[in-house]
Design a protein around this motif. Structure first.
Motif, PDB file in Angstrom:
ATOM      1  N   LEU A 319       0.832  -1.207   0.000  1.00 36.10           N
ATOM      2  CA  LEU A 319       0.000   0.000   0.000  1.00 36.10           C
ATOM      3  C   LEU A 319       0.870   1.262   0.000  1.00 36.10           C
ATOM      4  CD1 LEU A 319      -2.696  -1.197   2.576  1.00 36.10           C
ATOM      5  CD2 LEU A 319      -2.896  -1.125   0.083  1.00 36.10           C
ATOM      6  N   TYR A 320       1.903   1.241   0.833  1.00 37.59           N
ATOM      7  CA  TYR A 320       2.771   2.421   0.890  1.00 37.59           C
ATOM      8  C   TYR A 320       3.592   2.575  -0.397  1.00 37.59           C
ATOM      9  CZ  TYR A 320       1.855   4.005   5.676  1.00 37.59           C
ATOM     10  OH  TYR A 320       1.274   4.527   6.800  1.00 37.59           O
ATOM     11  N   LEU A 321       3.924   1.458  -1.047  1.00 42.15           N
ATOM     12  CA  LEU A 321       4.633   1.553  -2.323  1.00 42.15           C
ATOM     13  C   LEU A 321       3.761   2.237  -3.374  1.00 42.15           C
ATOM     14  CD1 LEU A 321       6.532  -1.843  -2.551  1.00 42.15           C
ATOM     15  CD2 LEU A 321       7.559   0.435  -2.705  1.00 42.15           C
ATOM     16  N   ALA A 322       2.475   1.907  -3.322  1.00 42.90           N
ATOM     17  CA  ALA A 322       1.558   2.556  -4.261  1.00 42.90           C
ATOM     18  C   ALA A 322       1.543   4.063  -4.008  1.00 42.90           C
ATOM     19  CB  ALA A 322       0.156   1.972  -4.123  1.00 42.90           C
ATOM     20  N   LEU A 323       1.574   4.444  -2.730  1.00 38.19           N
ATOM     21  CA  LEU A 323       1.570   5.876  -2.391  1.00 38.19           C
ATOM     22  C   LEU A 323       2.910   6.525  -2.731  1.00 38.19           C
ATOM     23  CD1 LEU A 323      -0.308   5.748   1.041  1.00 38.19           C
ATOM     24  CD2 LEU A 323      -1.160   6.702  -1.117  1.00 38.19           C
ATOM     25  N   ARG A 324       3.985   5.770  -2.545  1.00 37.78           N
ATOM     26  CA  ARG A 324       5.309   6.311  -2.844  1.00 37.78           C
ATOM     27  C   ARG A 324       5.404   6.670  -4.322  1.00 37.78           C
ATOM     28  NH1 ARG A 324      10.748   2.892  -1.503  1.00 37.78           N
ATOM     29  NH2 ARG A 324      11.362   4.371   0.102  1.00 37.78           N
ATOM     30  N   GLY A 325       4.733   5.877  -5.134  1.00 40.00           N
ATOM     31  CA  GLY A 325       4.767   6.119  -6.572  1.00 40.00           C
ATOM     32  C   GLY A 325       4.108   7.419  -6.991  1.00 40.00           C
ATOM     33  N   VAL A 326       3.286   7.972  -6.107  1.00 44.56           N
ATOM     34  CA  VAL A 326       2.603   9.229  -6.444  1.00 44.56           C
ATOM     35  C   VAL A 326       2.904  10.291  -5.393  1.00 44.56           C
ATOM     36  CG1 VAL A 326       0.739   8.193  -7.783  1.00 44.56           C
ATOM     37  CG2 VAL A 326       0.500   8.364  -5.299  1.00 44.56           C
ATOM     38  N   ALA A 327       4.127  10.208  -4.842  1.00 47.45           N
ATOM     39  CA  ALA A 327       4.500  11.099  -3.733  1.00 47.45           C
ATOM     40  C   ALA A 327       4.328  12.574  -4.083  1.00 47.45           C
ATOM     41  CB  ALA A 327       5.938  10.805  -3.316  1.00 47.45           C
ATOM     42  N   GLY A 328       4.596  12.924  -5.340  1.00 44.27           N
ATOM     43  CA  GLY A 328       4.552  14.333  -5.696  1.00 44.27           C
ATOM     44  C   GLY A 328       3.172  14.829  -6.115  1.00 44.27           C
ATOM     45  N   ILE A 329       2.199  13.958  -6.072  1.00 49.99           N
ATOM     46  CA  ILE A 329       0.882  14.345  -6.581  1.00 49.99           C
ATOM     47  C   ILE A 329      -0.062  14.667  -5.434  1.00 49.99           C
ATOM     48  CG2 ILE A 329      -1.152  13.500  -7.828  1.00 49.99           C
ATOM     49  CD1 ILE A 329       0.811  11.881  -9.569  1.00 49.99           C
ATOM     50  N   ARG A 330      -0.734  15.777  -5.538  1.00 53.74           N
ATOM     51  CA  ARG A 330      -1.658  16.194  -4.487  1.00 53.74           C
ATOM     52  C   ARG A 330      -2.947  15.360  -4.596  1.00 53.74           C
ATOM     53  NH1 ARG A 330      -3.022  21.156  -1.835  1.00 53.74           N
ATOM     54  NH2 ARG A 330      -1.239  22.163  -2.828  1.00 53.74           N
ATOM     55  N   PRO A 331      -3.329  14.687  -3.497  1.00 51.96           N
ATOM     56  CA  PRO A 331      -4.515  13.832  -3.566  1.00 51.96           C
ATOM     57  C   PRO A 331      -5.794  14.647  -3.764  1.00 51.96           C
ATOM     58  CG  PRO A 331      -3.747  14.032  -1.305  1.00 51.96           C
ATOM     59  CD  PRO A 331      -2.720  14.694  -2.164  1.00 51.96           C
ATOM     60  N   GLU A 332      -6.730  14.012  -4.414  1.00 52.20           N
ATOM     61  CA  GLU A 332      -8.012  14.681  -4.638  1.00 52.20           C
ATOM     62  C   GLU A 332      -9.125  13.854  -3.995  1.00 52.20           C
ATOM     63  OE1 GLU A 332      -8.745  15.772  -8.840  1.00 52.20           O
ATOM     64  OE2 GLU A 332     -10.840  15.453  -8.291  1.00 52.20           O
ATOM     65  N   GLY A 333     -10.083  14.520  -3.406  1.00 54.77           N
ATOM     66  CA  GLY A 333     -11.192  13.809  -2.770  1.00 54.77           C
ATOM     67  C   GLY A 333     -10.774  13.102  -1.494  1.00 54.77           C
ATOM     68  N   ARG A 334      -9.842  13.725  -0.800  1.00 61.16           N
ATOM     69  CA  ARG A 334      -9.272  13.145   0.409  1.00 61.16           C
ATOM     70  C   ARG A 334     -10.328  12.888   1.487  1.00 61.16           C
ATOM     71  NH1 ARG A 334      -6.735  11.500   4.171  1.00 61.16           N
ATOM     72  NH2 ARG A 334      -4.583  11.864   4.786  1.00 61.16           N
ATOM     73  N   ASP A 335     -11.415  13.638   1.467  1.00 65.00           N
ATOM     74  CA  ASP A 335     -12.429  13.514   2.525  1.00 65.00           C
ATOM     75  C   ASP A 335     -13.597  12.610   2.137  1.00 65.00           C
ATOM     76  OD1 ASP A 335     -10.994  15.256   4.159  1.00 65.00           O
ATOM     77  OD2 ASP A 335     -11.848  16.984   3.109  1.00 65.00           O
ATOM     78  N   GLU A 336     -13.572  12.147   0.897  1.00 65.53           N
ATOM     79  CA  GLU A 336     -14.699  11.312   0.474  1.00 65.53           C
ATOM     80  C   GLU A 336     -14.354   9.843   0.637  1.00 65.53           C
ATOM     81  OE1 GLU A 336     -15.958  12.472  -3.528  1.00 65.53           O
ATOM     82  OE2 GLU A 336     -15.247  14.482  -3.002  1.00 65.53           O
ATOM     83  N   LEU A 337     -14.985   9.234   1.592  1.00 69.45           N
ATOM     84  CA  LEU A 337     -14.743   7.819   1.840  1.00 69.45           C
ATOM     85  C   LEU A 337     -15.314   7.008   0.679  1.00 69.45           C
ATOM     86  CD1 LEU A 337     -13.646   5.820   3.874  1.00 69.45           C
ATOM     87  CD2 LEU A 337     -15.825   5.913   5.066  1.00 69.45           C
ATOM     88  N   PRO A 338     -14.494   6.174   0.030  1.00 70.76           N
ATOM     89  CA  PRO A 338     -15.009   5.367  -1.082  1.00 70.76           C
ATOM     90  C   PRO A 338     -16.235   4.557  -0.645  1.00 70.76           C
ATOM     91  CG  PRO A 338     -12.626   5.195  -0.972  1.00 70.76           C
ATOM     92  CD  PRO A 338     -13.056   5.961   0.243  1.00 70.76           C
ATOM     93  N   VAL A 339     -17.219   4.497  -1.531  1.00 69.91           N
ATOM     94  CA  VAL A 339     -18.508   3.910  -1.137  1.00 69.91           C
ATOM     95  C   VAL A 339     -18.405   2.452  -0.713  1.00 69.91           C
ATOM     96  CG1 VAL A 339     -20.033   5.471  -2.393  1.00 69.91           C
ATOM     97  CG2 VAL A 339     -18.985   3.536  -3.593  1.00 69.91           C
ATOM     98  N   ASP A 340     -17.542   1.679  -1.392  1.00 66.75           N
ATOM     99  CA  ASP A 340     -17.505   0.263  -1.012  1.00 66.75           C
ATOM    100  C   ASP A 340     -16.815   0.047   0.334  1.00 66.75           C
ATOM    101  OD1 ASP A 340     -15.147   1.032  -2.120  1.00 66.75           O
ATOM    102  OD2 ASP A 340     -15.085  -0.512  -3.672  1.00 66.75           O
ATOM    103  N   VAL A 341     -15.869   0.924   0.670  1.00 63.70           N
ATOM    104  CA  VAL A 341     -15.243   0.834   1.987  1.00 63.70           C
ATOM    105  C   VAL A 341     -16.275   1.210   3.053  1.00 63.70           C
ATOM    106  CG1 VAL A 341     -13.471   1.801   3.498  1.00 63.70           C
ATOM    107  CG2 VAL A 341     -12.939   1.292   1.105  1.00 63.70           C
ATOM    108  N   LEU A 342     -16.999   2.261   2.785  1.00 62.72           N
ATOM    109  CA  LEU A 342     -18.041   2.682   3.724  1.00 62.72           C
ATOM    110  C   LEU A 342     -19.079   1.573   3.894  1.00 62.72           C
ATOM    111  CD1 LEU A 342     -19.281   4.935   5.461  1.00 62.72           C
ATOM    112  CD2 LEU A 342     -20.484   5.727   3.428  1.00 62.72           C
ATOM    113  N   ALA A 343     -19.481   0.978   2.786  1.00 60.90           N
ATOM    114  CA  ALA A 343     -20.498  -0.079   2.845  1.00 60.90           C
ATOM    115  C   ALA A 343     -19.992  -1.258   3.671  1.00 60.90           C
ATOM    116  CB  ALA A 343     -20.862  -0.536   1.435  1.00 60.90           C
ATOM    117  N   ALA A 344     -18.718  -1.610   3.492  1.00 61.97           N
ATOM    118  CA  ALA A 344     -18.158  -2.732   4.251  1.00 61.97           C
ATOM    119  C   ALA A 344     -18.188  -2.438   5.744  1.00 61.97           C
ATOM    120  CB  ALA A 344     -16.723  -3.008   3.794  1.00 61.97           C
TER     121      ALA A 344
END
Length: 460
Positions: A319-344
């Motif tokens: 998971l952190y490797l995936a994030l490391r790959g986009v270290a320089g990119i500003r995340p978008e929708g940081r406050d929106e919990l993905p629906v399937d995670v919320l549903a789970a």
RNA sequence: GGCCGGGUGGCAGAGUGGCUAUGCAGAGGACUGCAAAUCCUUGUACGUCGGUUCGAUUCCGGCCUCGGCCUCCA
């Protein structure tokens, strides 16, 4: 979909409907502070932390109360063994508990009441129970009269006949009924004690939670949580005292996490498989311990294994490797919990399912091509991590974690070698580059050559 | 003895009356100076015996088996 929670009282999943959506109350039984927390203690701390985070997403105001039990016969015994005062022991272990809870990335509860600060309220409740005929005095003790409550045993699903038949402990002679339990007991001069209408004494175990929950959440409140081992007698008795004293319902949803085992066996000191949270934090990052706990549904028995911990570390690497790959990119929708995670999570806190979605989000992120896509995937992954209490630390900090007492290369030494290898590669001296790679590999360092840079991380 | 909860592919672990998660480990491929990472492909899973059903891993019952609780261990 509403939030569904398995209620021990009804033995089924129920749609959660708070008494007051503007003030959701949750009470979780906290530690008895006589020793460092073991991994079994860590499970409810982590599980109910996830529920707390979820509730905060769903409701504007959540009040999470988790008590500290700082008056108990085990505390008295331990203080005597350690040759320290009770105050020293409870202060020290409370502090250790707070450190452990923080290392596991759990949010502090809103209110953390200590039993010894609420003795007056307990005495008042006991007086009420006496006045209502639900309790009686005997040889300096005050006991709760179980037969005075017709539906005693509902929570744990046992009849009073069963209790009597199953009683395997010698019944104290002053009890009118074998199932009766202590509300107040006398304290000799060398033990902690408070003045009361029944002389100097100390409270029984169960009454503290009844007193503190009603003080901070009201006599009827939403969620009461704890380990499954507390269902009987602790929660059954809490429930009995509270209902009989207040004449109103007590907790509306009872949640209990399953037991914990170690390598397939019951954890016990005699088997040598007893670990404190501290022991584990020396060997693995707190986040890995946290994820390990969340890979099994909270209601199931949990088997703690070294292999399970290893897999969780590998999963976090991914998971952190995936994030490391986009270290320089500003995340978008940081406050929106993905629906399937919320549903789970809304489906009775199905953390394994939520974690599966976390991995799917990471895969999406890895596959993302455009910057916009990457930003969106990164935001979704981080938002999902937030509610689970994962992926919140600095990416590089995760990869640089070292166990306590490690004698390997420190960060600066690694950086220096990495730089020498970069120079060697520029000079096309691949023999030297490979030699350095091997030297680092022997020290547990994994290198990843990217476009124009080399990243490194410590392996498990 | 009473009560409760489990038995899912090599491992961990969700879930579902038919379309069979997710991760790790394994195999093959792409990519790479070498690697690592990543991506793609792949693997006849549901303790057992019956029943219900057009069809059950999923519902019902018996059995086997594991674990827990039965007065103060989360």
């Amino acid at each position: 979909m509403p939030l569904m929670l398995y209620n021990t009282m009804s033995r089924r999943k129920e749609a959660f409907q708070p008494l007051d959506p503007d003030r959701v109350g949750m009470y979780v039984c906290g530690p008895t502070v006589y020793d460092c927390a073991h991994i079994g203690n860590a499970r409810p701390v982590i599980v109910f932390d996830v529920l707390y985070r979820l509730l905060k997403r769903l409701y504007p105001n959540v009040v999470y109360v988790r008590n500290i039990t700082d008056v108990d016969d085990k505390i008295n015994a331990r203080a005597r063994d350690n040759d320290e005062t009770i105050g020293e022991l409870t202060a020290r272990t409370t502090q250790a508990f707070h450190q452990d809870a923080a290392a596991l990335n759990t949010l502090p509860p809103d209110i953390e009441p200590r039993a010894t600060a609420h003795i007056g309220h307990m005495v008042t409740m006991i007086q009420t129970l006496l006045a209502k005929g639900h309790a009686y005095e005997a040889e300096g003790h005050v006991l709760f009269s179980v037969p005075s409550m017709p539906d005693y045993g509902r929570l744990s699903g046992r009849s009073q006949d069963e209790l009597i038949a199953g009683a395997r402990v010698e019944v104290a002679p002053y009890k009118k009924d074998p199932a009766d339990f202590v509300l107040w007991k006398p304290s000799p001069g060398d033990l902690p004690g408070w003045d009361s209408p029944w002389g100097r004494g100390r409270p029984g175990w169960h009454i503290e939670c009844s007193a503190m929950s009603s003080e901070y959440l009201g006599v009827t409140f939403d969620i009461h949580g704890g380990g499954q081992d507390l269902v009987f007698p602790h929660h059954e008795n809490e429930l009995a005292q509270s209902v009989c004293a207040h004449g109103q319902p007590f907790a509306r949803y009872w949640l209990h996490n399953g037991y914990l085992m170690v390598e397939g066996e019951k954890m016990s000191k005699s088997l040598g498989n007893f670990f404190t949270v501290r022991d584990l934090l020396d060997q693995a990052p707190g986040e890995a311990i946290r994820l390990t706990m969340l890979t099994t549904h909270y209601h199931q028995p949990f088997d703690w294994t070294a292999e399970g911990l290893r897999q969780s570390r590998t999963a976090l690497d991914r998971l952190y490797l995936a994030l490391r790959g986009v270290a320089g990119i500003r995340p978008e929708g940081r406050d929106e919990l993905p629906v399937d995670v919320l549903a789970a999570l809304k489906d009775d806190i199905n953390t394994p399912m939520a974690i599966a979605h976390l991995h799917e989000l990471a895969t999406q992120l890895n596959k993302a091509v455009t910057t916009a896509e990457k930003a969106r995937c990164k935001g979704a992954l981080l938002a999902a991590g937030d509610v689970l209490g994962l992926l919140q630390q600095d990416v590089e900090a995760w990869f640089r974690w070292t166990p306590t007492g490690s004698s390997g290369l420190d960060d600066a030494a690694v950086e220096a070698l990495v730089q020498r290898r970069i120079d060697a590669r520029k000079a096309k001296d691949f023999a030297e580059a490979d030699r350095i790679r091997q030297e680092l590999a022997d020290a547990g360092i994994v290198l990843e050559d990217g476009a124009g840079s080399t990243a490194w991380r410590r392996g498990c």
